[in-house]
Write a protein that holds these residues in place. Sequence first.
Motif, mmCIF file in Angstrom:
data_model
loop_
_atom_site.group_PDB
_atom_site.id
_atom_site.type_symbol
_atom_site.label_atom_id
_atom_site.label_comp_id
_atom_site.label_asym_id
_atom_site.label_seq_id
_atom_site.Cartn_x
_atom_site.Cartn_y
_atom_site.Cartn_z
ATOM 1 N N VAL A 80 0.832 -1.200 0.000
ATOM 2 C CA VAL A 80 0.000 0.000 0.000
ATOM 3 C C VAL A 80 0.868 1.251 0.000
ATOM 4 O O VAL A 80 0.679 2.169 -0.805
ATOM 5 C CB VAL A 80 -0.951 0.000 1.212
ATOM 6 N N PHE A 81 1.855 1.299 0.889
ATOM 7 C CA PHE A 81 2.714 2.480 0.992
ATOM 8 C C PHE A 81 3.547 2.699 -0.264
ATOM 9 O O PHE A 81 3.786 3.836 -0.672
ATOM 10 C CB PHE A 81 3.646 2.349 2.191
ATOM 11 N N GLN A 82 4.009 1.605 -0.886
ATOM 12 C CA GLN A 82 4.875 1.738 -2.056
ATOM 13 C C GLN A 82 4.105 1.927 -3.354
ATOM 14 O O GLN A 82 4.550 2.651 -4.244
ATOM 15 C CB GLN A 82 5.775 0.507 -2.184
ATOM 16 N N SER A 83 2.944 1.272 -3.478
ATOM 17 C CA SER A 83 2.242 1.243 -4.761
ATOM 18 C C SER A 83 1.189 2.332 -4.916
ATOM 19 O O SER A 83 0.841 2.707 -6.029
ATOM 20 C CB SER A 83 1.569 -0.127 -4.958
ATOM 21 N N ILE A 84 0.671 2.816 -3.797
ATOM 22 C CA ILE A 84 -0.414 3.792 -3.823
ATOM 23 C C ILE A 84 0.080 5.104 -3.212
ATOM 24 O O ILE A 84 0.714 5.090 -2.159
ATOM 25 C CB ILE A 84 -1.635 3.262 -3.043
ATOM 26 N N PRO A 85 -0.197 6.237 -3.843
ATOM 27 C CA PRO A 85 0.261 7.527 -3.306
ATOM 28 C C PRO A 85 -0.548 7.937 -2.077
ATOM 29 O O PRO A 85 -1.481 8.744 -2.163
ATOM 30 C CB PRO A 85 0.056 8.489 -4.480
ATOM 31 N N VAL A 86 -0.181 7.399 -0.929
ATOM 32 C CA VAL A 86 -0.908 7.653 0.314
ATOM 33 C C VAL A 86 -0.579 9.059 0.826
ATOM 34 O O VAL A 86 0.591 9.421 0.965
ATOM 35 C CB VAL A 86 -0.547 6.601 1.379
ATOM 36 N N ASP A 87 -1.626 9.846 1.109
ATOM 37 C CA ASP A 87 -1.442 11.224 1.570
ATOM 38 C C ASP A 87 -1.290 11.312 3.082
ATOM 39 O O ASP A 87 -0.851 12.335 3.607
ATOM 40 C CB ASP A 87 -2.627 12.086 1.125
ATOM 41 N N GLY A 88 -1.661 10.252 3.789
ATOM 42 C CA GLY A 88 -1.535 10.249 5.238
ATOM 43 C C GLY A 88 -2.121 8.970 5.798
ATOM 44 O O GLY A 88 -2.874 8.264 5.113
ATOM 45 N N ILE A 89 -1.752 8.665 7.045
ATOM 46 C CA ILE A 89 -2.327 7.484 7.690
ATOM 47 C C ILE A 89 -2.910 7.883 9.040
ATOM 48 O O ILE A 89 -2.536 8.880 9.642
ATOM 49 C CB ILE A 89 -1.293 6.358 7.888
ATOM 50 N N ILE A 90 -3.847 7.067 9.493
ATOM 51 C CA ILE A 90 -4.382 7.157 10.842
ATOM 52 C C ILE A 90 -4.092 5.829 11.522
ATOM 53 O O ILE A 90 -4.394 4.765 10.963
ATOM 54 C CB ILE A 90 -5.892 7.456 10.828
ATOM 55 N N VAL A 91 -3.501 5.883 12.703
ATOM 56 C CA VAL A 91 -3.143 4.672 13.440
ATOM 57 C C VAL A 91 -4.235 4.372 14.458
ATOM 58 O O VAL A 91 -4.607 5.241 15.256
ATOM 59 C CB VAL A 91 -1.788 4.835 14.157
ATOM 60 N N VAL A 92 -4.742 3.144 14.414
ATOM 61 C CA VAL A 92 -5.792 2.714 15.340
ATOM 62 C C VAL A 92 -5.175 1.834 16.419
ATOM 63 O O VAL A 92 -4.354 0.956 16.124
ATOM 64 C CB VAL A 92 -6.905 1.941 14.602
ATOM 65 N N ALA A 93 -5.563 2.067 17.659
ATOM 66 C CA ALA A 93 -5.014 1.314 18.779
ATOM 67 C C ALA A 93 -6.110 1.035 19.800
ATOM 68 O O ALA A 93 -7.230 1.547 19.697
ATOM 69 C CB ALA A 93 -3.869 2.096 19.433
ATOM 70 N N SER A 94 -5.789 0.222 20.792
ATOM 71 C CA SER A 94 -6.687 -0.058 21.911
ATOM 72 C C SER A 94 -5.967 0.321 23.203
ATOM 73 O O SER A 94 -4.764 0.585 23.184
ATOM 74 C CB SER A 94 -7.089 -1.539 21.895
ATOM 75 N N PRO A 95 -6.662 0.341 24.336
ATOM 76 C CA PRO A 95 -6.071 0.922 25.551
ATOM 77 C C PRO A 95 -5.027 0.064 26.281
ATOM 78 O O PRO A 95 -4.453 0.542 27.250
ATOM 79 C CB PRO A 95 -7.294 1.125 26.465
ATOM 80 N N GLN A 96 -4.816 -1.181 25.884
ATOM 81 C CA GLN A 96 -3.894 -2.030 26.641
ATOM 82 C C GLN A 96 -2.506 -1.420 26.731
ATOM 83 O O GLN A 96 -2.087 -0.649 25.869
ATOM 84 C CB GLN A 96 -3.795 -3.430 26.003
ATOM 85 N N GLN A 97 -1.763 -1.827 27.751
ATOM 86 C CA GLN A 97 -0.465 -1.255 28.027
ATOM 87 C C GLN A 97 0.523 -1.481 26.886
ATOM 88 O O GLN A 97 1.381 -0.645 26.611
ATOM 89 C CB GLN A 97 0.113 -1.855 29.320
ATOM 90 N N LEU A 98 0.379 -2.628 26.178
ATOM 91 C CA LEU A 98 1.337 -2.931 25.101
ATOM 92 C C LEU A 98 1.103 -2.085 23.862
ATOM 93 O O LEU A 98 1.808 -2.221 22.869
ATOM 94 C CB LEU A 98 1.278 -4.413 24.734
ATOM 95 N N VAL A 99 0.110 -1.179 23.911
ATOM 96 C CA VAL A 99 -0.222 -0.385 22.742
ATOM 97 C C VAL A 99 0.935 0.497 22.293
ATOM 98 O O VAL A 99 1.061 0.830 21.117
ATOM 99 C CB VAL A 99 -1.483 0.468 23.020
ATOM 100 N N ARG A 100 1.801 0.885 23.225
ATOM 101 C CA ARG A 100 2.901 1.765 22.845
ATOM 102 C C ARG A 100 3.776 1.126 21.776
ATOM 103 O O ARG A 100 4.147 1.764 20.790
ATOM 104 C CB ARG A 100 3.750 2.131 24.065
ATOM 105 N N VAL A 101 4.126 -0.142 21.981
ATOM 106 C CA VAL A 101 4.965 -0.842 21.005
ATOM 107 C C VAL A 101 4.240 -0.954 19.673
ATOM 108 O O VAL A 101 4.830 -0.771 18.603
ATOM 109 C CB VAL A 101 5.349 -2.235 21.527
#
Length: 283
Positions: free
Chosen positions: A169-190
């Motif tokens: 996706v990143f290489q083949s499509i001209p992506v203008d931006g991304i949104i990162v989705v996460a959940s509240p668990q402690q390991l979310v930082r990694v």
Amino acid sequence: MSENCSGECSECSKSCEKRDLHEKLHEGSKVKKVIGIVSGKGGVGKSLVTSLLACKISRDGLKAAILDADITGPSIPTAFGLGEEKAESATMTLKDGKAGQYIKPVKSKGGIQIMSMNFLLPEETTPVIWRGPVISGAVRQFWTDVVWEDVDCMFVDCPPGTGDVPLTVFQSIPVDGIIVVASPQQLVRVIVEKAVNMANMMNVPVLGLIENMSYVKCPDCGREMKIFGESNIEGIAKDFNLKVLARIPIEQKMSVTVDNGEIEILDEGYIDEAAHAVEALNA
């Protein structure tokens, strides 16, 4: 530059100019902006966020589209009640005067253009048992062989992680931006750090973070209960100089509506700020 260059500069000791690996849209398509919805792990609600954002900007008057890049586990068609729909192929006259084949995206009730692998399968429960390169090729074809009609913003629902398909996706499509989705668990930082670092390595801007399953609101007293523990999304956003664009609760109404294929009737306001960030790109 060698004709065998893969574009993986980190694995190559040769000195060469970076090559633009973006695939060309079908000549009958028009897409203004592309936003990738990503996460470092599965099960955090990328498809929900993708669908809610597409519905919101559509209600706001923009033409929305969804490219479902989760080839082996698509859920977008179900959310829109399109489980039985099939994509159709058609012929058009190309600029060189020759006839060319293309695929029509399926349209939701609200006019959102959607392309998903489920639209090409005999049954929606038919498994896609393919290796990475074939899956990546399918994602590229969703960009090159589908005719997208005057799209203001396309959302790409990426599978989890930083493997073949997100890289495609990143290489083949001209992506203008991304949104990162996460959940509240402690390991979310990694998890967040992996996704953000990948975007930075690919020179794709990160618009912000969305936390899903953030809390449950008591129906009697309205108190927010943090069933996964206290969130640290604000601290993570600060460390990476990012915005928290939304905090989406666990809500029965939302789950039932999505399961019934009626996501377009949801308008709870949870992702309004995220939608405005996307709409600002089209201003």
